[in-house]
Write an enzyme that holds these catalytic residues in place. Sequence first.
Site, PDB file in Angstrom:
ATOM      1  CD  GLU A 293      -1.638   2.280   1.994  1.00 34.63           C
ATOM      2  OE1 GLU A 293      -1.474   3.360   1.381  1.00 34.63           O
ATOM      3  OE2 GLU A 293      -1.517   2.177   3.220  1.00 34.63           O
ATOM      4  CB  CYS A 327      -2.009   6.234   3.231  1.00 34.35           C
ATOM      5  SG  CYS A 327      -0.496   5.587   3.968  1.00 34.35           S
TER       6      CYS A 327
END
Length: 543
Positions: A293, A327
């Site tokens: 990720e 994020c």
Amino acid sequence: MPKGIFNVPIAENEPVLSYAPDTTERAELKKALGTLMNVELDIPMYIGGKEVRTDNKISIHPPHKHSHCLGYYHQGDETHVHMAIDAALKAKDAWTKLSWEHRAAIFLKAADLVAGPYRAKINAATMLGQSKNAYQAEIDAACEYADFLRFNVQYMTDIYAEQPESAPGMWNRVEYRPLEGFVFALTPFNFTSIAGNLPMAPALMGNTVVWKPSKTAVYSAQVLMEIFIKAGVPDGVINLVYASGPVVAQEVLSHPDFAGIHFTGSTKVFQNIWKTIGENIHNYKSYPRIVGETGGKDFIIAHKSCDALAVATGIVRGGFEYQGQKCSAASRVYIPESRSEEIVAPMLAQMAEMKMGDPTDFGNFINAVIDEASFDKLAAAIDAAKVSSEARIIAGGNYDKSKGYFIEPTVILTTNPRYATMEEELFGPVVTMYVYEDNKFEETMDILDSTSMYALTGAIFSQDRYAAELATKRLSNAAGNFYINDKPTGAVVGQQPFGGGRGSGTNDKAGSASNLMRWVSPRTIKETFVPAHDFKYPFLDKE
């Protein structure tokens, strides 16, 4: 010995404590902060169950207070990476053979340690080492990590229970073997829970791990390792090393027993790792699992029917909690012209109430960004906006690194939907806003969808259900986690599995069974009870 099919405790999300004045948890956290601030830790690597120290000691300083030293960690080199790989491979056989319920028990104990006696310590370490306020530390280091541990155990048992059908006369079954070799966990600074989950998830499924944390999160990583040891993770199952990224990558990615990587970090680093794995593919015993990720350029788009105050609050919370270093943080916003004043005014009012400073002062909502490199990148983007003909700063715009790396929450208003800060990931408290004409909602969604290489999170604010459905469908590939009338942050394990596509990663959904499936190699077993004794089938018989 006795056998059984065991039911694990049903996973439930760890309740988030408030840390309000006069609460027990507030007092305990303040005590833990005071204790850690008054001692300089000596932080070793942990390889094969042994504490490993070197002559190269690196000091650790809170991002919000350069002058204070929290301690030192021992920087390793390629020899220590080799030691960690060897330790992981040596521990592999015994760990793989250990019955699954004992692996489950270890990590369930870890969850109770995180939520119980280690709660204040892991939160305090995260606050000091990564400059998080008390609430952000609580939802991350304590609650989310306890959730990862408990839900992953439940998902593991769900995976093991997934079995094929069997025709009469035979028995089909599938066993879920750990990968051959070792797994490499490369973890980020911004979430202590992710730093703990990336080595834990493969280990839970029977793998052994070499773990390299971000150099800016060693302080809390050491507490996680202490918890692993206290919970009973055997020597060599998780090996914690501190060495430069290129050194670790060179040794790990060239090893024939490299079986997979569990990664969270920048897109550029992940792409370089993928390239290196491809170049070395002929050296490996098996095809490595690549799970990552990476970044995001996460969006909020408001429809003309939106609840303006909800949009304003979504921008403030989604863009500025933990200094925009999630994020999933909102960093680009599209608002309709007819509602712009209704959205901007309360947004500015809320921002004016936010205080910035040391996280040990519980009145501060905003703290420091992680390091000088991040500070300089953000300051440069703010300075560029100040002189741009396509942008102007409508809130914030100040910064100061004399005592800590403080960037004031900043909103840039641009006339160009493809302005630099609408496209580039900054990873800080900078939100860029574009005002679109109300009748260009669909056109604006097309621009949004094509502007960024990322596809991690996004949100639509709309009270018009047709518009909400249209955005959900039109932006189906723009975000792996999509929110309707909510900020694009705050995914909860067991509720919203997290991950995105495009340049944001492999979308293997941390906090779900699909992630754990990446760390096993299924083997199908077919047993026939009465096997055939003749090759001939009935169709061969004569009329």
